[in-house]
Design an enzyme around this catalytic site. Structure first.
Site, PDB file in Angstrom:
ATOM      1  N   HIS A 116       0.843  -1.187   0.000  1.00  0.00           N
ATOM      2  CA  HIS A 116       0.000   0.000   0.000  1.00  0.00           C
ATOM      3  C   HIS A 116       0.882   1.243   0.000  1.00  0.00           C
ATOM      4  CE1 HIS A 116      -3.457  -2.361   1.913  1.00  0.00           C
ATOM      5  NE2 HIS A 116      -2.419  -3.093   2.290  1.00  0.00           N
TER       6      HIS A 116
ATOM      7  N   GLU B 233       2.661  -0.901   4.373  1.00  0.00           N
ATOM      8  CA  GLU B 233       2.409   0.462   3.937  1.00  0.00           C
ATOM      9  C   GLU B 233       3.739   1.155   3.649  1.00  0.00           C
ATOM     10  OE1 GLU B 233      -0.422   2.006   3.428  1.00  0.00           O
ATOM     11  OE2 GLU B 233      -1.981   1.006   4.611  1.00  0.00           O
TER      12      GLU B 233
ATOM     13  N   HIS C  22      -2.609  -3.029  -3.277  1.00  0.00           N
ATOM     14  CA  HIS C  22      -4.001  -2.817  -2.885  1.00  0.00           C
ATOM     15  C   HIS C  22      -4.867  -2.618  -4.130  1.00  0.00           C
ATOM     16  CE1 HIS C  22      -6.596  -0.905   0.554  1.00  0.00           C
ATOM     17  NE2 HIS C  22      -7.032  -2.080   0.161  1.00  0.00           N
TER      18      HIS C  22
ATOM     19  N   ASP D 136      -3.575   2.273  -4.867  1.00  0.00           N
ATOM     20  CA  ASP D 136      -2.194   2.232  -4.375  1.00  0.00           C
ATOM     21  C   ASP D 136      -1.588   0.833  -4.525  1.00  0.00           C
ATOM     22  OD1 ASP D 136      -4.190   1.602  -2.343  1.00  0.00           O
ATOM     23  OD2 ASP D 136      -2.572   1.543  -0.874  1.00  0.00           O
TER      24      ASP D 136
END
Length: 339
Positions: free
Chosen positions: A193, A275, A311, A321
């Site tokens: 992400h 992330e 994602h 993303d």
């Protein structure tokens, strides 16, 4: 779609843009002369003719149609690049434009240098944030102390996944937003992400606060619409390569939402969420790729991971993303995981 910002080559043949670039450069020069108390600081271009005749590469940062800054880059004899000047419109300082310009200039470059005055603490802080280190100091004949900085992105930390699901080498910040995986589910998929809080700004505590349910809606207008969310990710990689962990890998982090992969729904059950500090509109940093590679290899050593996806792939139409700037070929090669 209106991009929130864009960094691209300056079109010097466009008279309006050329004049605006000259205006921004001269205004920034006046401010820097005052900061340094050094009237002898040379201008990049005294006039339009000099700008148009310049052989250096000029990258320009735009917010909509408005020019916010420039970075001027020359190619060194050894093949590396040298940052001749990073220029931000004085009316738009402390909004991230200098970093965006450097980030774009550094894309696909392994060697870069820049010189800046020792008293220019704002410039030194900017270059440090982008991955530069100070390597050489000297003084001009009229007494100005200068530093040569070289681009040296951080090496990844030494990582070791423990039996408790926590990785040593990562800063551990346990999130309450997790639970047990469904029966029979194990991590098979690595999901990448991007995130930045506030949007497009890096280095602040917003992501950690969001994952800890401590985001203050009064701190930024954007937070008013998301502070109530209960979300998390297993890992978060900062722009400088620092690794944070919020959820042990044996548990289910709440990162994927409504999702499907190879016909299987509820990807949180069988995935690890990572992330990257960033957004859809600019490159990720070299340090981030290095840490992602080290993390991927360590997770593969101990977990049944077999694939990597974004994602955007497991929630198409709903999520975008990590976006078009993410280097999937490199991530696959580094991790040994395919789609």
């Amino acid at each position: 779609m209106q991009l929130p910002f864009e960094v691209k080559e300056l079109d010097r043949a466009d008279d309006r843009l050329a004049r605006e670039a000259l205006r921004v450069q001269l205004a920034a020069h006046q401010l820097e002369v005052a900061w340094l108390n050094y009237p002898a600081l040379p201008v990049l271009w005294p006039d339009l003719a000099a700008l148009r005749a310049s052989r250096e590469r000029i990258l320009a940062a735009f917010e909509g149609e408005a020019l916010r800054g420039l970075v001027v880059v020359s190619r060194r004899p050894d093949g590396g690049i040298h940052i001749e000047r990073t220029v931000v419109d004085p009316e738009h300082l402390e909004q991230g434009w200098g970093y965006r310009l450097l980030n774009r200039a550094l894309q696909d470059e392994s060697s870069c240098s820049v010189d800046t005055a020792e008293v220019n603490q704002a410039a030194l802080a900017l270059y440090h944030k982008a991955g530069f280190v100070q390597t050489q100091r000297w003084t001009t004949t009229d007494g100005l102390a200068l530093w040569r900085l070289e681009y040296r992105p951080a090496e990844p930390p030494a990582l070791k996944l423990g039996a408790d699901g926590w990785v040593t080498g990562a800063l551990q910040q346990p999130s309450p937003n997790c639970d047990e995986r469904s029966a029979g589910c194990a991590p098979e998929l690595l999901v990448v992400h991007n995130i930045s809080l506030p949007p497009y700004r890096y280095g602040g505590p917003g992501v950690e606060q969001l994952f800890a349910n401590r985001l203050d809606p009064a701190e930024h207008p954007y937070y008013q619409g998301i502070h109530q969310l209960r979300v998390s990710s297993h890992f978060f990689i900062r722009r400088d390569g620092r690794l944070l962990q919020f959820v042990p890998v044996g548990k289910r982090a709440w990162h994927a939402g409504v999702s499907s992969w190879r016909g299987r729904d509820k990807c949180n059950d069988f995935s690890i969420g990572v992330e990257l500090e960033g957004c859809d509109f600019e490159p990720f940093s070299e340090a981030q790729y290095r840490t992602l590679a080290a993390l991927s290899r360590e997770l593969r050593r101990a977990l049944p991971l077999s694939a990597i996806a974004g994602h955007e792939h497991i929630a198409p139409g709903r999520k975008t993303d990590p976006g078009p700037w993410f280097d999937w070929r490199r991530a696959q090669a580094d991790s040994g995981l395919g789609f």
